[in-house]
Design an enzyme around this catalytic site. Structure first.
Site, PDB file in Angstrom:
ATOM      1  N   HIS A  62      35.209  58.541  42.732  1.00  0.00           N
ATOM      2  CA  HIS A  62      35.131  57.282  43.125  1.00  0.00           C
ATOM      3  C   HIS A  62      36.201  56.850  43.866  1.00  0.00           C
ATOM      4  O   HIS A  62      35.944  56.084  45.097  1.00  0.00           O
ATOM      5  CB  HIS A  62      34.919  56.590  41.774  1.00  0.00           C
ATOM      6  CG  HIS A  62      34.955  55.060  42.045  1.00  0.00           C
ATOM      7  ND1 HIS A  62      33.647  54.092  42.199  1.00  0.00           N
ATOM      8  CD2 HIS A  62      35.893  54.122  42.237  1.00  0.00           C
ATOM      9  CE1 HIS A  62      33.822  53.020  42.338  1.00  0.00           C
ATOM     10  NE2 HIS A  62      35.294  52.755  42.308  1.00  0.00           N
ATOM     11  N   ASP A  69      34.824  12.199  29.349  1.00  0.00           N
ATOM     12  CA  ASP A  69      34.508  13.543  29.160  1.00  0.00           C
ATOM     13  C   ASP A  69      35.697  14.602  28.552  1.00  0.00           C
ATOM     14  O   ASP A  69      35.368  15.522  28.201  1.00  0.00           O
ATOM     15  CB  ASP A  69      34.069  14.259  30.717  1.00  0.00           C
ATOM     16  CG  ASP A  69      32.552  13.991  30.923  1.00  0.00           C
ATOM     17  OD1 ASP A  69      31.857  13.538  30.013  1.00  0.00           O
ATOM     18  OD2 ASP A  69      32.022  13.978  32.103  1.00  0.00           O
ATOM     19  N   PRO A  88      36.447  42.090  46.675  1.00  0.00           N
ATOM     20  CA  PRO A  88      36.356  41.499  45.395  1.00  0.00           C
ATOM     21  C   PRO A  88      34.892  41.497  44.974  1.00  0.00           C
ATOM     22  O   PRO A  88      33.949  40.780  45.680  1.00  0.00           O
ATOM     23  CB  PRO A  88      36.815  39.902  45.408  1.00  0.00           C
ATOM     24  CG  PRO A  88      37.934  40.280  46.529  1.00  0.00           C
ATOM     25  CD  PRO A  88      37.354  41.279  47.363  1.00  0.00           C
ATOM     26  N   HIS A 130      38.435  55.106  48.773  1.00  0.00           N
ATOM     27  CA  HIS A 130      37.219  55.600  48.025  1.00  0.00           C
ATOM     28  C   HIS A 130      36.344  56.492  48.597  1.00  0.00           C
ATOM     29  O   HIS A 130      35.391  55.727  49.741  1.00  0.00           O
ATOM     30  CB  HIS A 130      36.576  54.101  47.407  1.00  0.00           C
ATOM     31  CG  HIS A 130      37.507  53.434  46.732  1.00  0.00           C
ATOM     32  ND1 HIS A 130      38.494  52.575  47.097  1.00  0.00           N
ATOM     33  CD2 HIS A 130      37.388  53.117  45.353  1.00  0.00           C
ATOM     34  CE1 HIS A 130      39.175  52.003  46.168  1.00  0.00           C
ATOM     35  NE2 HIS A 130      38.533  52.134  45.126  1.00  0.00           N
ATOM     36  N   GLU A 162      28.786  27.341  40.474  1.00  0.00           N
ATOM     37  CA  GLU A 162      29.710  26.971  41.091  1.00  0.00           C
ATOM     38  C   GLU A 162      30.275  28.284  42.057  1.00  0.00           C
ATOM     39  O   GLU A 162      30.672  27.967  43.137  1.00  0.00           O
ATOM     40  CB  GLU A 162      30.793  26.430  40.247  1.00  0.00           C
ATOM     41  CG  GLU A 162      30.465  25.040  39.534  1.00  0.00           C
ATOM     42  CD  GLU A 162      29.917  24.986  38.134  1.00  0.00           C
ATOM     43  OE1 GLU A 162      29.575  26.530  38.041  1.00  0.00           O
ATOM     44  OE2 GLU A 162      29.432  24.453  37.728  1.00  0.00           O
ATOM     45  N   HIS A 193      37.108  18.496  30.836  1.00  0.00           N
ATOM     46  CA  HIS A 193      36.891  18.200  32.136  1.00  0.00           C
ATOM     47  C   HIS A 193      37.915  17.855  33.185  1.00  0.00           C
ATOM     48  O   HIS A 193      37.401  17.489  34.388  1.00  0.00           O
ATOM     49  CB  HIS A 193      35.528  17.341  32.151  1.00  0.00           C
ATOM     50  CG  HIS A 193      34.242  18.006  31.595  1.00  0.00           C
ATOM     51  ND1 HIS A 193      34.197  18.564  30.500  1.00  0.00           N
ATOM     52  CD2 HIS A 193      33.134  17.940  32.314  1.00  0.00           C
ATOM     53  CE1 HIS A 193      33.139  19.007  30.386  1.00  0.00           C
ATOM     54  NE2 HIS A 193      32.359  18.705  31.319  1.00  0.00           N
TER      55      HIS A 193
END
Lengths: 685, 685
Positions: free
Chosen positions: A267, A480, A121, A32, A422, A484
Site C-alpha cells: 500500500h 445557545d 486528505p 504508494h 458543514e 455554540h
C-alpha cells in the site's frame, strides 16, 4: 452490446502505467505503489476511451473533470498526465516527492498542469466531485440552449475505501443523490486493503446498499484487474443514467503484479528491488531499465490528445455561434469563465452613516447579498440548514438549486440547500470554485466551521475563492450557550495561511469585507458576523476597512490605543469615551482582517498600531494571537455561557465600564515607559 | 405479544411533558419546543417502562445511558430529569437558558445532574452513544462472570434528522454496525422538519436502507404521536437483538398539539401565547397556569425512581458477592470506576540519558505505551487506520476489540480499529470516557485532528480525558507534502480551553507528556509527535518537563533566550552552540505544553521566560500565538512543501546555522535596550 473495442496496445499501455508508477515511487523511495498498480486498467479504459479533455489546454472549459480522491495514489495520476501529453515530463516523474517539483507527495491544484483539485486528505476529492458536478448541472441549465449543449461534461472520481469511510464523503454522497447528479461517475477501487490491513477489521458495511439508499445508480465490475470490457460497459451505463449519480464498485487487486499483491505491504511503501525485477519480467519489460515507455503506448495515448483537441475546436466553434445568437448570455458566460466580475458591481455595496440604526452584522450581510447577488450571477449561495439564521437567501437567489422533479426548484437555481452537512458543504464549495464560473458562498454558525476545517484548509492551500457567511460569532449569540459559542475558532482561521478572516464592526466594514472577498480570486474568506445588533460607527468607511485595519478614532499623544474587531469595537468606543472623561486619551483601531492588514505597507501598519502608548486588544474570544498586535489582551479566558447576551457580556467583563477600568490599569502600568509598537521587529519572516 | 401495559396516567404524563416543555421555552423566550412536543410519547414510554437508572444516584455504574443527540431539544431532557426526580427543580426549569443556571441552552455533562454527555453540536451525541455502547461491551467482556452479569446496561440515543445528516454520525454508525453493538438503541425522530423547512429540500435518502447497509437492525413505528404500544414493542424488539445495534424510525409530528404542528415554525422559537392557550385546553390543562405538574404524573414517575433504587441495591449486593469470589477483578473494576490509576504506575515510564540514541517521538510514544498499557488496563487504544504510522499497538493491547464472530478479536480486546474516521473516533472516545472506567487514547496524523475538531472541542468543554497520539506533526513528515503538514493545528488546539497540547522534544519529555496526561482526569491531551528522529537532550528530565516549560540550558547574563518545542529544540541547541562560538550567550527554554506551563506559579514562569534579554521562539509551524511567550518569532510563514524532510527544513531556514544567524540579528537588535519578559503584564484575565 459491448461498448469496448480492444486495441492491440491495451495490455502494453496498462503494463506501462504499472511499471512507471512503480519506478516513480521506487526512485523517490517514498509513496504508494499499490493503488496505481491496481487501478491501471480502469485508468487506461477511462482515459483512452471516455475522458474528454485537451492536454494542450488543460483549462478548456467543457472538459471532463477527473478527481483522484485517493490522492496518495498520485503516482498514477502523474504517470497518466505524462502519457496523455500534459506538461509533465519523464524527468518530472523522476522528481516525484522531491522539493519544488511538479510532482509533490499528493496532487495539488494550481501547481501541476491537469490537476483539478488538491487531494490526499481523504474524502475531500469525493466531495469536490459532487461540487464539480453541481457546477456543470447549474451552468448547463443556465446557459445551454436548443442546439447549444455548451456545458455538458462529466465528472469522474476515483475513490478508495478510505474516502468512503470519511464522513465528509458520506455527507456529499447523500446530497449528490438528492440532487440527482447524473453527470457524476465515481469509480470505487474495492481492493479490500487499507493501512491497518484487510478492510474486514473496520469497514464491513454494504457499500452498494448504502449508495442505493442515497439514491445512486450502483454498478459493479468483479474483475477490475483484467475485464476491460466490463469496465467500459459499466462506464457506458453510468453515462446513460441522467437522473442519478453512479458509483461503480470495481474489485481490484492492490499492487497487482507484485509478489505482495493483495496485501497492505504494497500500500504505502516502495516495492523491493527483486519484486520490481519480477514485475517487469512478468509484464515483458526490461528489468534493468527504469521509466520505460514503449512507443506504442505513447502512440495509443496520442489519440487522447487528438480527440480532445478536436472536441475543443468544435466547442470553440459552437461557442462562437452561440455568441451570435445569444450575445448577452455569451458575454456573461465568457466573463464568468474568465473570472472577471461585472463592471461597477461594487457600486451596489451599501454605505452607512453613524445615524443609521443599529443592525446585526448577519443582517448587514443579508443587505449586501440582496444588493450584489442580482449583479453577480456567479454567486451561488447556500447554508447548512441555517438559512433563516444565516440570512443568506435573498430576492436574487430565491430559486433553489434542485432537481426539477422535486418541484422545489431547478438546476438554474442559485441557492443550494446543503442540509446539516458543514464539512460536505465546504468541500463541495471547493469543487464549485474549481469548476470555474462560480463564486460559492456557504453559511453556518462560526462555531461549526470547525466541523469543516479539513475543507477550509484545502480551500486555502488550493486558492479557492469560497466565502463563508459565519454568523452567531461569539458569546453574543447568548442563550445557545458554550456548545455554540466560538472561542478558539477565530485564531484557528487566522493562523491558516491564505484564509481572510473578517470580523466587521458595522455596516461599512461588512461592505468592505464583501468588497475584498470578491476581489480576492484565490483566497477563501470567512465573514464572522454577529447575531446581536451593532451600531454604525463614527469613522468607519468601506475604503478604510478594506485595508484590513485602520484608525477608527484618533487622538494626539494618546495614553492608550484599544484595538478591537466586530461587535466589541462599539464597546471599545464606549470605554474610550469613559476614559476621556477621566483624562485618558484613547485611540481606537478597528482590525477586521489580519491577513489584509498584514499585506499593507510597513509604514501604514506602523501608523495604525504606533509606538508611544500601550495597545490593548479587545475581543469576546480567546486572546490567543492578539499579542502580535497589542501589549495587553482582554478576552475570554475560557468558555462562554448560556444566557441573554448582555448578561453574558457582563459576566465576562466585556462592557464599556469594565473595559474603561482595564484600559486605565493598562495606561497606568505603562505610564512613563518607552512603549514600542509590537509591530517593530528584529526581522520579518 | 404486547410488551406494554397501559397505565391510567400515561396520557396525562405525556401532556405534562409537552406543556412543561412549552412553558420552559416560553418563560425563557428562547429555545426549541417542537422536538420535545413530538418526542414526549417515546420519552414517556422509554423512561417509565424501560430505562434503568437511579435518580438519587445518577452515577450508578450499571445504569442505562441516555443521550439526547438532538441537544437543542433539551427542554425535553430537563423536564424529564425533573419529573424523574433528579436534582433539577421546577425553579431550575424556570431558569432555562439563564446565566449560571442548571438548565443551559444545550445539555452539558458535568454541569447538570443526569446529563451523560454534552450535546447540541449535531451528530456528536449519536457518536458518543456508540462510544458508550463500546464501553459497556468491553467492560462486560472483561469483568462479567458466570452468574455475575455486572455490566449489562443499554445505551439509548434520541436523534433527529440533523444528526443523521452529519458525517460524524455516519462514521460512528458504520463502525457501530461493524462492531455488532447489540446494546445500542437509537430512536430517530423522523419528523420531516429541519430549520430550512421540510427535509425534502435536502435529505431524501432512504435512512432505513442506509442503516441496513451498516449492519443495523432497523425498526419503525408509523405513529409516534400516539402508538405507545408500538413504541414499547419496538424497544422490546431492539433489546432482544444482541448482535446488532438497532435504530427505530419513529414518525412523529413536530410541535404536536400546536396550531403550527408539523411545520418548521415550531422548531426553534417559543410558541405564541394564544397557541399555548390552545395547547393547554387541548390537553386539559389550565391555560392560565404555567409549569403545572399533576400529582398523578409525579406519582407515575416515582415508580421510575423506585425501580432504579431497587436495581442499584441489587447490583451493589451482586458486586459485593463478586468481590468475594473474584477479589482481583473486583479490586481492579472498582479502582477503574473510581477513576484511580494503579499505585506506582508512573515508575514504568522510561527515562533517558543524552547518550541514548536519537528516536522519533512517535516511537518514544510507542515505548511509553509498551510500558504503561500493561500497567493500566483502562487504556483502550486505537487509530484511524494509521496504526503502523502512529505506533499505537503494543504488546499489551495486541488483542483487537472486535465482535467474536469476526475471528479478529473479542470484546475484551483493548485496541479499536476505528477505520478512516477521525471525527467519529474523537466523538466515540468522548463516549468511552463518559462511560467511566476507561481512558481512551486515539491516533491519527496531527494534521487530521482538524477533521475531528468538533469532537475535540466537546472533549475539552465536557472534561473528557481523551489522549490523542498525533504523529507526523510538522514539515518533518517530509514527502507527503503540505496537504499533510500541519501549520495552524497547534495554535488551534492551544487556543481551545482545557486542551493540553504537548509537543515533546525527546524521550524524557514524551514520558512527561504521558505522565501529566494520565493524571489529568478532566482534560483531553494531544501529544504532537515527530516522524523523524530526535536526539535525547542534555538537561531534560520528566520532572522538569512535567511543568510544561523549563530551562533546558541556562546561561548567566544571557544575550538571548530561544524558546522552542518538539523537534525544533535540538535545532535551537545547535544554534545556541554556534552563537556561543560568536560570543552570544543563549539560554534554551523548552515549552512542551502551554496549558501546563500557564498553570505554574507566577515566579516560576518569570524565572523561565525572564526579563533581561530578548526571547526568540522557534517552531516549524505557524508563529501565531508565540508572541505571548517571546519577543521575536521564527516559524513557517505559509504552507510547507513536499520533499525529503531535511531539505524541507532547509528550505524554510529551520537549521542550526540559520537560526544562529536569526538569533544574532535578534540579540543585536535588542542590545542596550531594557528588555522586559513578555509575561510581565498590566493585568491577568
Amino acid at each position: 452490446m459491448s461498448s469496448f473495442t480492444p486495441h492491440p496496445a491495451d495490455a502494453t499501455a496498462i503494463a506501462t502505467i504499472r511499471t512507471l508508477a512503480v519506478d516513480t515511487v521506487g526512485k523517490a523511495n517514498s509513496g504508494h505503489p499499490g493503488a496505481p498498480m491496481g487501478m491501471a486498467p480502469v485508468s487506461h479504459v477511462l482515459f483512452s476511451r471516455f475522458l474528454n479533455a485537451n492536454p494542450k489546454n488543460s483549462k478548456w472549459f467543457n472538459r471532463d473533470r477527473f478527481v483522484l480522491s485517493n490522492g496518495h495514489a498520485c503516482a498514477l495520476q502523474y504517470v497518466l498526465l505524462h502519457l496523455l501529453g500534459y506538461k509533465l515530463s519523464l524527468d518530472d516523474l523522476k522528481q516525484f516527492r522531491q522539493l519544488d517539483s511538479k510532482t509533490p507527495g499528493h496532487p495539488e491544484a494550481n501547481h501541476t498542469d491537469g490537476i483539478e483539485v488538491t487531494t490526499g486528505p481523504l474524502g475531500q476529492g469525493f466531495a469536490n466531485g459532487v461540487g464539480l458536478a453541481i457546477a456543470q448541472a447549474h451552468l448547463g441549465a443556465v446557459y445551454n440552449k436548443d442546439g447549444f449543449d455548451l456545458i455538458n461534461n462529466f465528472t469522474y472520481v476515483f475513490t478508495g475505501d478510505g474516502c468512503l469511510m470519511e464522513g465528509v464523503a458520506s455527507e456529499a454522497a447523500s446530497l449528490g443523490g438528492h440532487l440527482q447528479l447524473g453527470n457524476l461517475i465515481v469509480i470505487y477501487d474495492d481492493n479490500h486493503i487499507s493501512i491497518d490491513g484487510d478492510t474486514a477489521v473496520a469497514f464491513t458495511e454494504n457499500v452498494e446498499q448504502r449508495f442505493l439508499a442515497y439514491g445512486w445508480q450502483v454498478l459493479h465490475v468483479d474483475d477490475g484487474d483484467s475485464d476491460l470490457e466490463g469496465i467500459a460497459n459499466a462506464i457506458t451505463e453510468a453515462k446513460k443514467e441522467t437522473k442519478k449519480p453512479t458509483i461503480i464498485r470495481l474489485r481490484t487487486t492492490i499492487g497487482y503484479g507484485s509478489k505482495q499483491q493483495g496485501t497492505h505491504g504494497v500500500h504505502g511503501a516502495p516495492l523491493k528491488a527483486d519484486d520490481i525485477v519480477n514485475l517487469k519480467n512478468k509484464f515483458g519489460f526490461n528489468p534493468d531499465q527504469t521509466f520505460q515507455v514503449p512507443q506504442e503506448t505513447y502512440d495509443l495515448y496520442s489519440e487522447f490528445g487528438k480527440r480532445g483537441a478536436a472536441l475543443e475546436a468544435q466547442w470553440n466553434a459552437l461557442l462562437a455561434e452561440y455568441g451570435k445568437k445569444y450575445p448577452t448570455e455569451h458575454a456573461e458566460l465568457t466573463r464568468r469563465i474568465a473570472g472577471k466580475l461585472t463592471e461597477g458591481w461594487e457600486k451596489a455595496l451599501p454605505v452607512y452613516k453613524p445615524a443609521d440604526p443599529a443592525v446585526a452584522s448577519r443582517k448587514l450581510s443579508e443587505i449586501v447579498l440582496s444588493k450584489i447577488v442580482p449583479e453577480l450571477p456567479e454567486l451561488v449561495g447556500g447554508s447548512a440548514d441555517l438559512t433563516g439564521s444565516n440570512l443568506t437567501k435573498v430576492k436574487g437567489n430565491a430559486l433553489d438549486f434542485q432537481p426539477p422533479s422535486t418541484g422545489l426548484g431547478t438546476y438554474a437555481g442559485t441557492y443550494i440547500r446543503y442540509g446539516v452537512r458543514e464539512h460536505g458543504m465546504g468541500a463541495i464549495a471547493n469543487g464549485l470554485h474549481a469548476y470555474g464560473g462560480i463564486i460559492p458562498f456557504v453559511a453556518t454558525f462560526l462555531n461549526f466551521i470547525s466541523y469543516a476545517s479539513g475543507a477550509v484548509r484545502l480551500s486555502a492551500l488550493s486558492g479557492h475563492q469560497v466565502i463563508w457567511v459565519a454568523t452567531h460569532d461569539s458569546i453574543g449569540l447568548g442563550e445557545d450557550g458554550p456548545t455554540h459559542q466560538p472561542v478558539e475558532t477565530a485564531i484557528a482561521l487566522r493562523a491558516t495561511p491564505n484564509v481572510a478572516f473578517w470580523r466587521p464592526a458595522d455596516g461599512n466594514e461588512t461592505s468592505a469585507a464583501y468588497y475584498v472577498a470578491l476581489q480576492s480570486k484565490s483566497t477563501p474568506s470567512v465573514l464572522s458576523l454577529s447575531r446581536q445588533n451593532l451600531p454604525n460607527l463614527e469613522g468607519s468607511t468601506i475604503e478604510k476597512a478594506a485595508r484590513g485595519g485602520y484608525v477608527l478614532h484618533d487622538e494626539t499623544d494618546e495614553d492608550l490605543t484599544i484595538v478591537s474587531t466586530g461587535s466589541e469595537v462599539a464597546i471599545a468606543v464606549e470605554a474610550a469615551s469613559k476614559l476621556k472623561a477621566e483624562g485618558i486619551k484613547t485611540r481606537i483601531v478597528s482590525l477586521p482582517c489580519w491577513l489584509t492588514f498584514d499585506q499593507q505597507p510597513e509604514d501604514y501598519k506602523l501608523s495604525v498600531l504606533r509606538s508611544g502608548a500601550p495597545i490593548l486588544s479587545l475581543e469576546a474570544l480567546s486572546t490567543a494571537g492578539w499579542q502580535k498586535y497589542s501589549h495587553e489582551q482582554f478576552g475570554l479566558a475560557s468558555w462562554g455561557a448560556s444566557g441573554p447576551y448582555l448578561k453574558v457580556y457582563e459576566k465576562f467583563g466585556i462592557t464599556g465600564s469594565n473595559i474603561a477600568a482595564v484600559g486605565k490599569k493598562v495606561a497606568d502600568f505603562y505610564k512613563g515607559q518607552k512603549v514600542v509598537s509590537p509591530l517593530v521587529k528584529a526581522f520579518h519572516l
